[in-house]
Design a protein around this motif. Structure first.
Motif, short mmCIF file in Angstrom:
data_model
loop_
_atom_site.label_atom_id
_atom_site.label_comp_id
_atom_site.label_asym_id
_atom_site.label_seq_id
_atom_site.Cartn_x
_atom_site.Cartn_y
_atom_site.Cartn_z
N HIS A 88 0.89 -0.88 -0.04
CA HIS A 88 0.02 0.22 -0.48
C HIS A 88 0.88 1.18 0.65
CE1 HIS A 88 -3.09 -2.75 1.84
NE2 HIS A 88 -3.57 -2.41 0.94
N ALA A 89 1.63 1.61 0.51
CA ALA A 89 3.16 2.47 0.85
C ALA A 89 3.90 2.94 -0.76
CB ALA A 89 3.75 2.53 1.33
N LEU A 90 4.45 1.58 -1.52
CA LEU A 90 4.72 1.95 -2.16
C LEU A 90 4.21 2.32 -3.72
CD1 LEU A 90 7.06 0.81 -4.40
CD2 LEU A 90 6.27 -1.68 -4.38
N ASN A 91 2.33 2.23 -3.33
CA ASN A 91 1.35 2.42 -4.70
C ASN A 91 0.50 3.08 -4.11
OD1 ASN A 91 1.53 -0.18 -6.54
ND2 ASN A 91 1.40 -1.41 -4.70
N MET A 92 0.90 4.37 -3.28
CA MET A 92 -0.40 5.32 -3.03
C MET A 92 -0.88 5.41 -2.15
SD MET A 92 2.10 7.52 -2.82
CE MET A 92 3.78 7.95 -3.38
N ALA A 93 -1.29 3.89 -1.68
CA ALA A 93 -2.85 3.55 -1.82
C ALA A 93 -2.74 3.38 0.56
CB ALA A 93 -3.70 2.45 -2.04
N THR A 94 -2.50 4.17 0.74
CA THR A 94 -2.35 3.95 2.17
C THR A 94 -3.47 3.91 3.14
OG1 THR A 94 -1.54 5.82 2.99
CG2 THR A 94 0.01 3.98 2.10
N GLY A 95 -4.63 4.95 2.60
CA GLY A 95 -5.46 5.52 3.18
C GLY A 95 -5.28 6.27 4.44
N THR A 96 -4.18 7.10 4.26
CA THR A 96 -3.85 7.84 5.16
C THR A 96 -3.65 9.21 4.56
OG1 THR A 96 -1.54 7.82 4.83
CG2 THR A 96 -2.34 6.13 6.87
N PRO A 97 -4.23 10.22 5.38
CA PRO A 97 -3.57 11.65 5.28
C PRO A 97 -2.18 11.97 4.35
CG PRO A 97 -4.67 11.72 7.73
CD PRO A 97 -3.76 10.36 7.26
N VAL A 98 -2.83 12.48 3.09
CA VAL A 98 -1.68 13.68 2.27
C VAL A 98 -1.75 14.69 2.21
CG1 VAL A 98 -0.53 10.94 1.75
CG2 VAL A 98 -2.23 12.89 0.65
N ASN A 140 -1.69 -9.47 -15.86
CA ASN A 140 -3.90 -8.77 -15.29
C ASN A 140 -3.52 -8.48 -14.62
OD1 ASN A 140 -4.22 -10.75 -17.71
ND2 ASN A 140 -4.60 -12.38 -16.00
N TRP A 141 -2.57 -7.80 -13.41
CA TRP A 141 -3.18 -6.79 -12.00
C TRP A 141 -3.05 -5.26 -12.69
CZ3 TRP A 141 0.38 -3.53 -9.53
CH2 TRP A 141 -0.45 -2.69 -7.80
N GLN A 142 -4.34 -4.91 -12.35
CA GLN A 142 -4.21 -4.00 -12.76
C GLN A 142 -4.31 -1.96 -12.10
OE1 GLN A 142 -5.68 -3.20 -15.94
NE2 GLN A 142 -5.25 -5.37 -16.54
N GLY A 143 -3.61 -2.61 -11.45
CA GLY A 143 -3.00 -1.40 -10.20
C GLY A 143 -3.89 -0.63 -9.51
N TYR A 144 -3.99 0.29 -9.56
CA TYR A 144 -4.57 1.55 -8.56
C TYR A 144 -4.84 2.64 -10.11
CZ TYR A 144 -4.27 -0.49 -4.49
OH TYR A 144 -3.78 -1.40 -3.74
#
Length: 574
Positions: A342-352, A495-499
């Motif tokens: 999640h951290a590598l993919n910018m999908a942590t759901g934490t405030p930025v 097949n993984w699409q990412g975000y």
């Protein structure tokens, strides 16, 4: 300093720009015999010299005689830097000071080889804003110099906060006992055009000479020769760009006289390079030139580290929980369930929040890793959960760096820097051992960790070596250095699409690589994964196997014309 850098971050969001107007070197006098600039008399004086063509800093074809070997330490005193006075912002503390620094050199066959090829921290000797990276230069003798020998060397001023680079060259004359002042000129940079950081720089730096042979000279020479031998072959871009369409893209002016620091195409083991044009002619040491690539670091160093440790320890590292390895976030509600992936993919759901301001206060201005983590822990609530939404934030990548350090120490033992393992087992084998990057400022020894979010300073060969390794799915000379499956995911080969991303220049984000579709021809539509850093520093991975580099300050995010120009050389659609 804190308020000055906050001003910088806010200016980065504005549209007003400063354009360096002095382009005298593009149309003015170039170096030819007899020498009219940087004479012995001028270098022995204290007068600040005008901006001139970079050819005056290079060894001429007509150099003659046997120069004295320069063996020992060049001791540079702090000196004023003459640069454009900012109009809208205050000068950063120490920005107008060339740093006091000691540079050890080893002479070999006309080359002046520095003892240190990484970042030299100048805080021990200076109050300057700048650290330095020194490259291999040259020493020679010219008629008319009355027995003096000459030397010049590439010296890059790098800020220790976020990673801008001023591409400079220094030159001096010397004999067996003494040296002249060192004339320094900087006519190119990797900086922020919106924050008024682009400027021509010059200095006349007092110098001293501490003569003495190095007991490590033979190993320094050997390592340098090995680096040179292992570089990718470099050919003129014109060899594959006969109609000039690719070079025209690199030369296209938007705000400044010299928009592109690096323009190159890597194809079939050769790097086809555009001339490294500055505002005052061609940079004389292209192989040694360093680039500040900003957030390209997230891919060039962050993804590289994750791909390596996935190969070393297994892919389960992507599923490791941040809270298990970052004690300062263990009790933070927003970080529960967040994985390394999640951290590598910018999908942590934490405030930025807004990247420029949220990046500065919690991260850039934090001196130590613990201070940065404490700041990040206090950023507040966020509606999305882990893995639900891409939201770009450099704080995510720094947290990943901190977590990686503890993950590696759990497996290797206390005090083992994770980046040392990446360096030894990835960068050294591929021939990019002189690649360097920023670390936390206030920590000591092994506690200094890379930000991974920004601050990489590659040469063009470093950049090409790392990109080629990724393009080859982590395999090098028959050895699997990086995890193939995770690289294939990043490059869109599974097949993984990412975000999905909301940016106009990208549709998807996978393991720190962006991706966008390009209509490359009438019946040819391709998806292009790429690295991206602030200013529009791009590394493009084309399906044909070609890798394209375009490093610049110009904020030109439209890569489609460049892709189409390169696709004309070799189509990804056959």
């Amino acid at each position: 300093m804190r308020q000055q850098l906050i001003t910088f971050a806010m200016l980065a969001l504005c549209v007003a720009v400063y354009v360096p107007q002095d382009a005298a070197g593009r149309e003015g006098e170039v170096f030819k015999a007899p020498r009219t600039q940087l004479t012995v008399e001028q270098l022995q004086g204290t007068e600040l010299l005008p901006m001139i063509d970079m050819s005056f800093f290079a060894e001429p074809d007509w150099a003659t005689g046997e120069p004295a070997a320069f063996t020992g330490t060049l001791i540079l005193s702090g000196a004023p830097l003459e640069m454009r006075e900012p109009v809208e912002r205050d000068v950063y503390q120490g920005e107008h000071i060339f740093p006091a620094v000691r540079i050890g050199f080893v002479p070999h066959d006309g080359q002046l080889i520095p003892r240190e090829t990484g970042i030299i921290d100048t805080r021990e000797w200076s109050d300057s804003f700048w650290d330095v990276i020194v490259g291999t230069g040259a020493y020679w003798r010219e008629e008319g110099d009355d027995g003096w020998s000459r030397a010049s060397f590439p010296v890059h001023l790098v800020d220790r906060y976020i990673g801008q680079v001023r591409n400079c060259v220094g030159t001096f004359v010397y004999d067996e006992q003494e040296v002249s002042n060192v004339a320094v000129q900087c006519s190119q940079e990797s900086a922020d055009v919106n924050a008024e950081q682009l400027s021509n720089i010059r200095a006349m730096v007092p110098a001293d000479y501490e003569r003495g042979a190095w007991h490590t000279a033979a190993s320094i020479i050997s390592l340098h020769e090995q680096r040179v031998a292992n570089r990718f072959p470099v050919a003129p871009l014109s060899e594959i760009d006969a109609d000039g369409k690719i070079s025209a893209y690199f030369d296209k002016r938007i705000w400044t006289e010299a928009p592109t620091s690096l323009g190159a195409v890597y194809m079939d083991g050769t790097l086809y390079a555009h001339p490294p044009v500055t505002r005052h002619g061609v940079y004389p040491y292209p192989d040694e030139m360093r680039y500040g690539v900003y957030s390209t670091t997230k891919s060039m160093a962050g993804a590289l580290a994750m791909f390596y440790f996935a190969e070393r320890y297994g892919e389960e590292i992507f599923d490791a929980l941040i809270t298990d390895y970052v004690p300062g976030l263990a009790d933070a509600n927003d970080w529960q369930g967040v994985t390394f992936s999640h951290a590598l993919n910018m999908a942590t759901g934490t405030p930025v929040g807004e990247e420029a301001t949220m990046l500065l206060e919690p991260l850039i201005l934090a001196d130590t890793a613990e201070e940065a983590i404490a700041n990040i822990a206090g950023l507040g609530a966020w509606p999305e959960g882990p893995g639900e939404k891409f939201t770009y934030g450099s704080t995510n990548t720094f947290v990943l760096s901190y977590a990686l350090q503890n993950y590696v120490e759990e497996r290797e033992g206390p005090g083992v820097p994770y980046w040392d393992l990446v360096h030894k087992n990835v960068l050294v084998p591929i021939g990019a051992d002189d690649f360097d990057l920023l670390r936390t400022r206030g920590d000591e020894g092994t506690s200094r960790i890379p930000s991974l979010a920004y601050g990489a300073f590659p040469t063009r060969d470093n950049a090409a070596k790392i990109a080629a390794l990724i393009a080859d799915e982590g395999e090098f000379e028959g050895r699997q250095l990086l995890n193939r499956n995770k690289i294939r995911e990043a490059l869109g080969r599974t097949n993984w699409q990412g975000y999905p991303t909301p940016e106009f220049w990208s549709k998807r984000y996978r393991h720190s690589l962006w991706e966008t579709p390009v209509q490359a021809g009438l019946f040819c539509r391709i998806d292009v994964p790429f690295m991206l850093g602030y200013g529009a520093n791009h590394t493009l991975f084309l399906p044909s196997g070609i890798v394209v580099f375009r490093y610049m300050d110009e904020q030109n995010m439209d890569i489609k014309p460049l892709v189409r120009a390169v696709e004309a050389v070799r189509s990804s659609c056959g």
